[in-house]
Motif scaffolding. Structure first.
Motif, mmCIF file in Angstrom:
data_model
loop_
_atom_site.group_PDB
_atom_site.id
_atom_site.type_symbol
_atom_site.label_atom_id
_atom_site.label_comp_id
_atom_site.label_asym_id
_atom_site.label_seq_id
_atom_site.Cartn_x
_atom_site.Cartn_y
_atom_site.Cartn_z
ATOM 1 N N ARG A 46 27.652 -28.549 13.289
ATOM 2 C CA ARG A 46 27.980 -29.560 12.292
ATOM 3 C C ARG A 46 26.796 -29.788 11.347
ATOM 4 N NH1 ARG A 46 30.030 -35.299 14.508
ATOM 5 N NH2 ARG A 46 27.802 -35.560 14.907
ATOM 6 N N ARG A 47 25.599 -29.875 11.911
ATOM 7 C CA ARG A 47 24.407 -30.058 11.075
ATOM 8 C C ARG A 47 24.179 -28.870 10.150
ATOM 9 N NH1 ARG A 47 21.367 -31.896 16.516
ATOM 10 N NH2 ARG A 47 21.905 -34.122 16.470
ATOM 11 N N ASP A 48 24.409 -27.667 10.657
ATOM 12 C CA ASP A 48 24.208 -26.477 9.842
ATOM 13 C C ASP A 48 25.206 -26.421 8.685
ATOM 14 O OD1 ASP A 48 22.119 -25.687 11.434
ATOM 15 O OD2 ASP A 48 23.304 -24.273 12.628
ATOM 16 N N ARG A 49 26.427 -26.878 8.929
ATOM 17 C CA ARG A 49 27.410 -26.956 7.849
ATOM 18 C C ARG A 49 26.918 -27.869 6.726
ATOM 19 N NH1 ARG A 49 33.069 -29.021 9.474
ATOM 20 N NH2 ARG A 49 32.208 -29.554 11.515
ATOM 21 N N VAL A 50 26.403 -29.032 7.116
ATOM 22 C CA VAL A 50 25.934 -30.002 6.125
ATOM 23 C C VAL A 50 24.764 -29.436 5.334
ATOM 24 C CG1 VAL A 50 24.857 -32.261 5.839
ATOM 25 C CG2 VAL A 50 26.765 -31.993 7.444
ATOM 26 N N ARG A 51 23.791 -28.854 6.030
ATOM 27 C CA ARG A 51 22.605 -28.314 5.339
ATOM 28 C C ARG A 51 22.985 -27.225 4.348
ATOM 29 N NH1 ARG A 51 20.130 -28.460 11.119
ATOM 30 N NH2 ARG A 51 18.912 -30.390 11.054
ATOM 31 N N ALA A 52 23.885 -26.333 4.764
ATOM 32 C CA ALA A 52 24.297 -25.254 3.865
ATOM 33 C C ALA A 52 25.057 -25.805 2.665
ATOM 34 C CB ALA A 52 25.168 -24.251 4.630
ATOM 35 N N PHE A 53 25.832 -26.844 2.890
ATOM 36 C CA PHE A 53 26.646 -27.391 1.805
ATOM 37 C C PHE A 53 25.800 -28.123 0.768
ATOM 38 C CE2 PHE A 53 29.413 -30.573 -0.145
ATOM 39 C CZ PHE A 53 30.446 -29.770 -0.594
ATOM 40 N N VAL A 54 24.863 -28.941 1.228
ATOM 41 C CA VAL A 54 24.059 -29.720 0.281
ATOM 42 C C VAL A 54 22.867 -28.920 -0.228
ATOM 43 C CG1 VAL A 54 24.751 -31.888 1.360
ATOM 44 C CG2 VAL A 54 22.602 -30.816 2.045
ATOM 45 N N SER A 85 19.993 -28.212 1.322
ATOM 46 C CA SER A 85 18.720 -28.872 1.619
ATOM 47 C C SER A 85 18.450 -28.814 3.112
ATOM 48 C CB SER A 85 18.773 -30.335 1.161
ATOM 49 O OG SER A 85 17.590 -31.020 1.503
ATOM 50 N N ALA A 86 17.184 -28.669 3.476
ATOM 51 C CA ALA A 86 16.782 -28.613 4.879
ATOM 52 C C ALA A 86 16.675 -30.033 5.443
ATOM 53 C CB ALA A 86 15.465 -27.868 5.024
ATOM 54 N N LEU A 87 17.806 -30.680 5.596
ATOM 55 C CA LEU A 87 17.824 -32.045 6.098
ATOM 56 C C LEU A 87 17.362 -32.106 7.547
ATOM 57 C CD1 LEU A 87 21.317 -33.187 4.734
ATOM 58 C CD2 LEU A 87 19.068 -33.630 3.718
ATOM 59 N N THR A 88 16.736 -33.210 7.918
ATOM 60 C CA THR A 88 16.419 -33.445 9.319
ATOM 61 C C THR A 88 17.722 -33.651 10.084
ATOM 62 O OG1 THR A 88 16.295 -35.844 9.076
ATOM 63 C CG2 THR A 88 14.264 -34.565 8.659
ATOM 64 N N ASP A 89 17.652 -33.543 11.405
ATOM 65 C CA ASP A 89 18.842 -33.791 12.211
ATOM 66 C C ASP A 89 19.426 -35.178 11.949
ATOM 67 O OD1 ASP A 89 18.594 -31.266 13.251
ATOM 68 O OD2 ASP A 89 18.049 -31.910 15.280
ATOM 69 N N PRO A 90 18.617 -36.251 11.955
ATOM 70 C CA PRO A 90 19.192 -37.580 11.679
ATOM 71 C C PRO A 90 19.827 -37.688 10.296
ATOM 72 C CG PRO A 90 17.051 -37.804 12.737
ATOM 73 C CD PRO A 90 17.203 -36.352 12.371
ATOM 74 N N ASP A 91 19.228 -37.058 9.291
ATOM 75 C CA ASP A 91 19.792 -37.130 7.952
ATOM 76 C C ASP A 91 21.103 -36.348 7.857
ATOM 77 O OD1 ASP A 91 17.806 -38.761 7.003
ATOM 78 O OD2 ASP A 91 16.641 -37.149 6.085
ATOM 79 N N ALA A 92 21.156 -35.191 8.503
ATOM 80 C CA ALA A 92 22.395 -34.416 8.512
ATOM 81 C C ALA A 92 23.487 -35.172 9.258
ATOM 82 C CB ALA A 92 22.158 -33.054 9.156
ATOM 83 N N ALA A 146 23.713 -38.413 9.567
ATOM 84 C CA ALA A 146 24.109 -39.560 8.743
ATOM 85 C C ALA A 146 25.052 -39.119 7.626
ATOM 86 C CB ALA A 146 22.871 -40.241 8.163
ATOM 87 N N TRP A 147 24.765 -37.980 7.011
ATOM 88 C CA TRP A 147 25.639 -37.456 5.956
ATOM 89 C C TRP A 147 27.033 -37.201 6.513
ATOM 90 C CZ3 TRP A 147 28.828 -33.548 4.470
ATOM 91 C CH2 TRP A 147 28.998 -33.292 3.113
ATOM 92 N N PHE A 148 27.092 -36.569 7.682
ATOM 93 C CA PHE A 148 28.391 -36.249 8.270
ATOM 94 C C PHE A 148 29.126 -37.520 8.696
ATOM 95 C CE2 PHE A 148 31.529 -34.420 11.080
ATOM 96 C CZ PHE A 148 31.834 -33.213 10.464
ATOM 97 N N THR A 149 28.398 -38.504 9.167
ATOM 98 C CA THR A 149 29.025 -39.774 9.545
ATOM 99 C C THR A 149 29.666 -40.447 8.342
ATOM 100 O OG1 THR A 149 27.504 -40.107 11.402
ATOM 101 C CG2 THR A 149 28.606 -42.064 10.516
ATOM 102 N N ARG A 150 29.006 -40.378 7.191
ATOM 103 C CA ARG A 150 29.595 -40.945 5.982
ATOM 104 C C ARG A 150 30.870 -40.194 5.592
ATOM 105 N NH1 ARG A 150 24.112 -40.887 4.609
ATOM 106 N NH2 ARG A 150 24.335 -39.223 3.046
ATOM 107 N N TYR A 151 30.825 -38.870 5.732
ATOM 108 C CA TYR A 151 32.029 -38.080 5.476
ATOM 109 C C TYR A 151 33.159 -38.488 6.417
ATOM 110 C CZ TYR A 151 35.188 -34.317 6.739
ATOM 111 O OH TYR A 151 36.301 -33.608 7.099
ATOM 112 N N LEU A 152 32.833 -38.684 7.703
ATOM 113 C CA LEU A 152 33.863 -39.028 8.680
ATOM 114 C C LEU A 152 34.607 -40.306 8.307
ATOM 115 C CD1 LEU A 152 32.204 -38.215 12.136
ATOM 116 C CD2 LEU A 152 34.043 -36.973 10.982
#
Length: 228
Positions: free
Chosen positions: A70-78, A80-87, A89-95
């Motif tokens: 899930r984190r890798d999906r977010v990083r590839a999409f945005v 950016s090399a987001l930290t685990d917490p940032d990735a 958080a992004w996915f939680t907002r999407y949810l």
């Protein structure tokens, strides 16, 4: 021996995942200001779906775990090399946007009602128990299923036989006593058959072309099929 139970896939089988994902992601991208990055909503959604397929395949192959796909999906999409917490958080907002669009297919409850007196029911999903148990409760159908078995906790994903055998064990039934219904011809129907179950491909899009599989195009066809 007659079939005594039906085991169900969830996403795009009883739950309209594709619509919820598209609707939720469109709203999320608008909120995050990312629609302009891809030019159009359609391009952004196409990229998100491609990344979902790519990283789900890695998860199913055992190359990564549930959280990191899930984190890798977010990083590839945005991009950016987001930290685990940032990735996360992004996915939680999407949810939040995705869950606002949740809905069962119109034929789900009638199909469950038609089989309620003749077959036991369970779920086998290539997701996590936390996600799928909650989803079924929000949608109001969790009490229809004796067991919910998920790949993230099992450590093995469909079409591996071990997943199918695990849900049969949860029902205390042999594989030949169980039918499995899912929207993927290989991951679901063929995988079930190779594990000794009766595999049924729910081909809602009417793709056809797989004569070796038992196929239905709507859940209204399931009870007559099993009765026959």
């Amino acid at each position: 021996m007659p079939l005594r139970a039906v085991v169900w896939d969830i996403d795009d089988t009883i739950f309209d995942y594709a619509t919820a994902d598209t609707t939720g992601m469109r709203a999320h991208l608008a909120t995050e200001g990312l629609l302009g990055v891809y030019g159009t909503a359609e391009r952004a959604l196409s990229r998100w779906k491609a990344l979902t397929r790519e990283h789900w395949a890695r998860f199913e192959a055992g190359e990564t775990d549930w959280e990191n796909q899930r984190r890798d999906r977010v990083r590839a999409f945005v991009g950016s090399a987001l930290t685990d917490p940032d990735a996360d958080a992004w996915f939680t907002r999407y949810l939040g946007h995705y869950e606002a669009a949740w809905a069962l297919f119109p034929d789900t409850v009638p199909a469950l009602d038609a089989l309620a007196g003749t077959h036991r029911h369970a779920v086998l999903s290539n997701s996590s128990l936390h996600n799928q148990d909650r989803k079924l409760r929000v949608l109001g159908v969790r009490d229809r299923f004796e067991a919910v078995v998920c790949a993230a906790e099992l450590g093995v994903a469909k079409p591996e036989a071990a997943g199918f055998h695990a849900v049969c064990a949860a029902l205390s039934l042999a594989p030949h006593e169980v039918a499995y219904v899912g929207d993927q011809p290989d991951t679901d129907a063929r995988g079930a058959v190779e594990a000794g179950l009766t595999g049924i491909w729910l081909d809602r899009a009417e793709q056809g072309g797989r004569p070796e599989l038992t196929r239905i195009t709507g859940l209204d066809q399931l009870a007559p099929l099993l009765a026959g």
